[in-house]
Design an enzyme around this catalytic site. Structure first.
Site, PDB file in Angstrom:
ATOM      1  N   TRP A  50     -29.737 -44.151   0.098  1.00  0.00           N
ATOM      2  CA  TRP A  50     -29.778 -44.766  -1.242  1.00  0.00           C
ATOM      3  C   TRP A  50     -31.160 -45.406  -1.417  1.00  0.00           C
ATOM      4  CZ3 TRP A  50     -28.051 -50.273  -2.570  1.00  0.00           C
ATOM      5  CH2 TRP A  50     -27.946 -50.451  -3.951  1.00  0.00           C
ATOM      6  N   ASP A  77     -22.587 -49.534   5.564  1.00  0.00           N
ATOM      7  CA  ASP A  77     -22.519 -49.770   4.126  1.00  0.00           C
ATOM      8  C   ASP A  77     -21.276 -49.049   3.600  1.00  0.00           C
ATOM      9  OD1 ASP A  77     -22.932 -50.164   1.451  1.00  0.00           O
ATOM     10  OD2 ASP A  77     -24.947 -49.304   1.382  1.00  0.00           O
ATOM     11  N   LYS A 102     -17.012 -49.853  -7.170  1.00  0.00           N
ATOM     12  CA  LYS A 102     -16.436 -48.553  -7.503  1.00  0.00           C
ATOM     13  C   LYS A 102     -14.918 -48.558  -7.365  1.00  0.00           C
ATOM     14  CE  LYS A 102     -20.853 -47.257  -7.097  1.00  0.00           C
ATOM     15  NZ  LYS A 102     -21.982 -48.054  -6.693  1.00  0.00           N
TER      16      LYS A 102
END
Ligand code: LMR
Length: 401
Positions: free
Chosen positions: A130, A211, A246
């Site tokens: 990311w 993560d 999310k």
């Protein structure tokens, strides 16, 4: 003094969001930022979250300060979600979880915790990762390097190369992993591969940071924390940064947590005091609204059951779109093989386009991806998928004039 500051370009992902908003083409498609979208193209509120929020508002009687730990019930509920209900380390008191402003806030605290413990430590991240990972750790003063991860030729994991690189790490090194739904490439280790990776971590003694931004979007809520459970079993220390953006669809409320696993309950308690001190220096204390809602949701068996169904619904829709897209591209006669779309998981996959092709998609068709051609698969629906497939075919099969 401020005269010396020069404008800097927007973050690549947020820049796409802004460019898309300005585009007036009614057929435009945003495949950029990672948000879940439904068939109508909306990012809906979850029913379980709306109900929990109503209850929270009905019962709240103060907005006084909470302190750096935030909402205690949220922290323990997140520990159970992230590490599993019957994790021994939870029972032994070796894990401390503290709420943060989103997963990004957790990553920043993780970086500062590492910097405090070991100022010269370097953090190794998957190639690719990311893009914001590459900003967050250096912003805390840490050096970064990368380990091999994704093979664009086969659209799959470079497991052997990854393991070889991890074997060169040792105590004092830090390695960042994506627990599931790898962002940006959509390729994640399978359970057997996680066993191998976590064995290497245990042998070599580096500090893993996991993560966990998409728990529930790959195979299921319990399945997706496998790496966290394996690292916890095999390694004395671990940091997990988790996000509720999310899986609870509370993106703008900024809800996340940092969890630290330490060698003993006393050490975990000591580390929590360091987290509190870092929190105080950064933003004093975390925002309480989102965590208070999720606390109520996760304390209620009924709302938790509803939420689990909603997470499964989002996961199933994305997987369905992956198959549908692959079928439609094949049926359209595109010669390139897109079968990887079905094998990969989560919101993202690379479309395998070069920057010139990405620009054509944007300029000729108002279809927006970041320059790496990472596409958010959740953005497709019955009204835009054929338009996208036609545009892709045009780009791939007919070179620019
Ligand atoms: C993404 O990668 O698009 C998301 O994680 C959102 C973000 O903040 O970049």
């Amino acid at each position: 003094m401020l005269e010396s500051l020069k404008a800097i370009p927007p973050d690549p992902i947020l820049g796409i969001l802004a460019a898309f908003a300005k585009d007036t083409n009614p057929r435009k498609i945003d495949l950029g930022i990672g948000v879940y979208r439904d068939e109508e193209g909306n990012t809906p509120l979850l029913k379980s979250v709306v109900e929990a929020e109503k209850q929270m508002i009905a019962h709240q009687n103060s907005k006084s300060y909470l302190g750096p730990t935030g909402v205690p019930g949220f922290n323990s509920a997140m520990s159970r979600l992230v590490f599993g209900e019957s994790n021994e380390a939870v029972a032994e008191g070796r894990i401390r979880t503290v709420q943060t402003p989103g997963g990004t806030g957790a990553l920043r605290l993780a970086a500062e915790l590492v910097k405090t413990a070991s100022p010269t430590a370097r953090v190794s991240a998957s190639e690719p990762t990311w893009p914001n990972h590459l900003a967050i750790f250096p912003a805390a003063g840490l050096g970064m390097e990368s380990y091999p991860y994704y093979d664009p030729a086969s659209s799959s994991l470079r497991l052997d190369d990854m393991l070889t690189a991890l074997r060169s790490k040792g105590p004092g090194d830090v390695v960042l992993f994506h627990a599931c739904c790898h962002n940006p490439c959509g390729v994640s280790p399978d359970p057997a591969q996680w066993e191998l990776i976590t064995d290497v971590a245990a042998e070599r003694g580096f500090l893993p940071i996991v993560d966990l931004a998409y728990q529930g979007f790959e195979r299921g809520l319990e399945e997706d924390n496998l790496s966290v459970r394996l690292f916890t079993q095999k390694c004395p220390e671990l940091i997990v940064t988790s996000s509720c953006s999310k899986n609870f669809a509370v993106y703008r409320d900024r809800v996340g947590a940092i969890s630290v696993v330490a060698s003993s309950a006393q050490k975990a308690a000591d580390i929590e005091t360091v987290i509190h001190a870092l929190t105080r220096k950064n933003y004093s204390m975390p925002p309480a609204h989102g965590p208070a809602v999720i606390d109520i949701l996760l304390q209620s068996a009924e709302l938790t059951a509803l939420w689990r169904t909603e997470v499964a619904g989002m996961r199933d829709r994305i997987n369905g779109l992956r198959s549908e897209l692959e079928e439609k591209i094949r049926a359209r006669g595109v010669s390139r093989d897109f079968a990887f779309l079905r094998r990969q998981t989560g919101m993202f996959s690379f479309l395998g386009l070069n920057v010139a092709q990405v620009r054509r998609l944007r300029e000729e068709f108002s279809i927006y991806t970041v320059d790496s051609a990472r596409a958010n698969i959740a953005s497709f629906n019955g009204s835009n998928i054929d338009y996208f497939v036609d545009a892709l075919a045009e780009i791939l099969e007919s070179p620019a004039a």
